[in-house]
Design a protein around this motif. Structure first.
Motif, PDB file in Angstrom:
ATOM      1  N   ILE A 145       0.836  -1.206   0.000  1.00  0.00           N
ATOM      2  CA  ILE A 145       0.000   0.000   0.000  1.00  0.00           C
ATOM      3  C   ILE A 145       0.867   1.250   0.000  1.00  0.00           C
ATOM      4  O   ILE A 145       0.645   2.194  -0.771  1.00  0.00           O
ATOM      5  CB  ILE A 145      -0.950  -0.017   1.214  1.00  0.00           C
ATOM      6  CG1 ILE A 145      -2.016  -1.101   1.045  1.00  0.00           C
ATOM      7  CG2 ILE A 145      -1.601   1.353   1.419  1.00  0.00           C
ATOM      8  CD1 ILE A 145      -2.863  -1.334   2.283  1.00  0.00           C
ATOM      9  N   VAL A 146       1.877   1.265   0.853  1.00  0.00           N
ATOM     10  CA  VAL A 146       2.768   2.434   0.928  1.00  0.00           C
ATOM     11  C   VAL A 146       3.475   2.646  -0.403  1.00  0.00           C
ATOM     12  O   VAL A 146       3.553   3.777  -0.910  1.00  0.00           O
ATOM     13  CB  VAL A 146       3.793   2.265   2.069  1.00  0.00           C
ATOM     14  CG1 VAL A 146       4.830   3.381   2.024  1.00  0.00           C
ATOM     15  CG2 VAL A 146       3.087   2.264   3.423  1.00  0.00           C
ATOM     16  N   ARG A 147       3.973   1.581  -0.987  1.00  0.00           N
ATOM     17  CA  ARG A 147       4.723   1.713  -2.238  1.00  0.00           C
ATOM     18  C   ARG A 147       3.830   2.203  -3.376  1.00  0.00           C
ATOM     19  O   ARG A 147       4.248   3.039  -4.192  1.00  0.00           O
ATOM     20  CB  ARG A 147       5.364   0.372  -2.614  1.00  0.00           C
ATOM     21  CG  ARG A 147       6.536  -0.007  -1.715  1.00  0.00           C
ATOM     22  CD  ARG A 147       7.205  -1.291  -2.174  1.00  0.00           C
ATOM     23  NE  ARG A 147       8.360  -1.638  -1.359  1.00  0.00           N
ATOM     24  CZ  ARG A 147       9.586  -1.142  -1.532  1.00  0.00           C
ATOM     25  NH1 ARG A 147       9.826  -0.284  -2.521  1.00  0.00           N
ATOM     26  NH2 ARG A 147      10.582  -1.525  -0.738  1.00  0.00           N
ATOM     27  N   LYS A 148       2.604   1.714  -3.436  1.00  0.00           N
ATOM     28  CA  LYS A 148       1.706   2.137  -4.513  1.00  0.00           C
ATOM     29  C   LYS A 148       1.292   3.600  -4.349  1.00  0.00           C
ATOM     30  O   LYS A 148       1.220   4.352  -5.338  1.00  0.00           O
ATOM     31  CB  LYS A 148       0.483   1.215  -4.570  1.00  0.00           C
ATOM     32  CG  LYS A 148       0.804  -0.156  -5.119  1.00  0.00           C
ATOM     33  CD  LYS A 148      -0.413  -1.022  -5.291  1.00  0.00           C
ATOM     34  CE  LYS A 148      -0.002  -2.384  -5.881  1.00  0.00           C
ATOM     35  NZ  LYS A 148       0.615  -2.264  -7.213  1.00  0.00           N
ATOM     36  N   LEU A 149       1.035   4.020  -3.146  1.00  0.00           N
ATOM     37  CA  LEU A 149       0.679   5.416  -2.927  1.00  0.00           C
ATOM     38  C   LEU A 149       1.887   6.324  -3.153  1.00  0.00           C
ATOM     39  O   LEU A 149       1.754   7.426  -3.692  1.00  0.00           O
ATOM     40  CB  LEU A 149       0.128   5.605  -1.517  1.00  0.00           C
ATOM     41  CG  LEU A 149      -1.249   4.965  -1.266  1.00  0.00           C
ATOM     42  CD1 LEU A 149      -1.630   5.070   0.200  1.00  0.00           C
ATOM     43  CD2 LEU A 149      -2.322   5.620  -2.141  1.00  0.00           C
ATOM     44  N   ASP A 150       3.055   5.845  -2.772  1.00  0.00           N
ATOM     45  CA  ASP A 150       4.272   6.628  -2.977  1.00  0.00           C
ATOM     46  C   ASP A 150       4.584   6.782  -4.464  1.00  0.00           C
ATOM     47  O   ASP A 150       5.106   7.815  -4.906  1.00  0.00           O
ATOM     48  CB  ASP A 150       5.437   5.957  -2.253  1.00  0.00           C
ATOM     49  CG  ASP A 150       6.714   6.783  -2.325  1.00  0.00           C
ATOM     50  OD1 ASP A 150       6.660   7.978  -1.990  1.00  0.00           O
ATOM     51  OD2 ASP A 150       7.761   6.225  -2.715  1.00  0.00           O
ATOM     52  N   ALA A 151       4.255   5.740  -5.244  1.00  0.00           N
ATOM     53  CA  ALA A 151       4.519   5.783  -6.688  1.00  0.00           C
ATOM     54  C   ALA A 151       3.491   6.612  -7.445  1.00  0.00           C
ATOM     55  O   ALA A 151       3.691   6.935  -8.624  1.00  0.00           O
ATOM     56  CB  ALA A 151       4.553   4.368  -7.252  1.00  0.00           C
ATOM     57  N   SER A 152       2.394   6.966  -6.786  1.00  0.00           N
ATOM     58  CA  SER A 152       1.366   7.771  -7.443  1.00  0.00           C
ATOM     59  C   SER A 152       1.758   9.246  -7.403  1.00  0.00           C
ATOM     60  O   SER A 152       2.776   9.626  -6.816  1.00  0.00           O
ATOM     61  CB  SER A 152       0.017   7.585  -6.733  1.00  0.00           C
ATOM     62  OG  SER A 152       0.022   8.263  -5.481  1.00  0.00           O
TER      63      SER A 152
END
Length: 303
Positions: A145-152
């Motif tokens: 979740i953190v990685r996907k939000l960070d990549a957005s």
């Protein structure tokens, strides 16, 4: 296993009630209420049994609410009340609380300078802040979740409570995130971190949802085939009440759900519905128990 050991359980509990001679029995556990009721009636027929549902709804059969038992139920949602009435319990036996029981600390939170407290954690004072929490043991999906939000491209930041999951904590602390990120292990300061946040991301447990709702945080929770059966209605409740987003997969839908949280119109609508919910269950239930006990003690003894 519970069914197979039912007779043995009833005998054991009957001996326990006979020795302890309680005036009132309160159950906050599912699955065993048939044995609790039958054993209590054998030992002390006049002693009332009260089941406090700590889930937002029953998961029949034989989970929280047993049919046609002369006992009381304290329910935190309209759905649970409907289920108890449908199983033949009278309206005087089914009591409605305004929500789930919360830790008293949620009602004792001191006023803070939120901007200053965010800065102390290395966060931006004005960025929308998501709180990510998956219980005391954390979950591997939290890193995703953190990685996907960070990549957005979303303008936000996060507080992540990893619980006792030390490996997750170390991995997230090693992550060079684009946005401000504060990570913490197991903590009893969840009310404080909720106070610093704008929305909540987590599993659809009755406790965490109820805590977030009390703190006026719209929620993002998951509901799919892996969701615990007794927690599925919790996600349905979020939809029904319009106080958050329910996704089928965090991996596929978390960015879109977070985007909705950052939209002033949708966020404002969810906050308005949250402001209409006032959970005072922890203060209501003792009075309910007192009235049930007083009524029982005023009746002639039956055994």
């Amino acid at each position: 296993v519970i069914r197979a050991l039912h007779g043995q359980t009833v005998r054991m509990l009957r001996e326990y009630w006979a020795a302890g001679r309680p005036d009132l029995v309160v159950s906050v556990i599912p699955n065993f209420n048939r044995a609790l009721f039958q054993s209590l009636k054998l030992a002390s027929p006049s002693v009332p049994l009260v089941t406090i549902l700590t889930d937002m709804a029953d998961y029949p059969p034989h989970f929280w609410i047993e049919p046609r038992q002369d006992q009381h139920f304290i329910c935190g949602t309209a759905r649970a009340v409907e289920q108890a009435l449908a199983l033949g319990h009278g309206e005087t036996q089914v009591l409605r609380a305004s929500g789930m029981i919360l830790n008293p600390r949620f009602y004792e939170i001191p006023a803070i300078d939120r901007d200053a407290e965010r800065r102390n954690l290395g966060l931006h004072p004005e960025l929308p802040t998501g709180l990510l929490l998956f219980g005391g043991q954390g979950s591997a999906v939290m890193e995703s979740i953190v990685r996907k939000l960070d990549a957005s491209a979303l303008r936000m930041q996060m507080i992540v409570v990893c619980g006792h999951n030390q490996r997750l904590l170390e991995r997230l602390r090693a992550l060079r995130a684009r946005f401000p990120l504060h990570t913490v292990g197991f903590t009893e300061e969840v009310p404080h971190f909720m106070q610093l946040s704008d929305f909540f991301i987590g599993k659809p447990g009755p406790g965490s949802i109820s805590e977030a709702v009390y703190m006026k945080l719209p929620v993002i929770v998951v509901r799919n085939i892996w969701t615990l059966p007794q927690e599925r209605y919790n996600a349905d409740w979020v939809r029904e009440q319009g106080v958050g987003m329910v996704v089928g997969s965090f991996d596929k839908e978390i960015v879109g759900a977070a985007e909705k949280m950052l939209d002033p119109v949708s966020f404002g609508a969810m906050r308005a519905r949250l402001n209409a919910i006032d959970n005072r269950a922890i203060y209501e239930i003792p009075g309910m128990l007192r009235r049930i006990l007083d009524s029982s003690l005023s009746q002639p003894s039956v055994g």
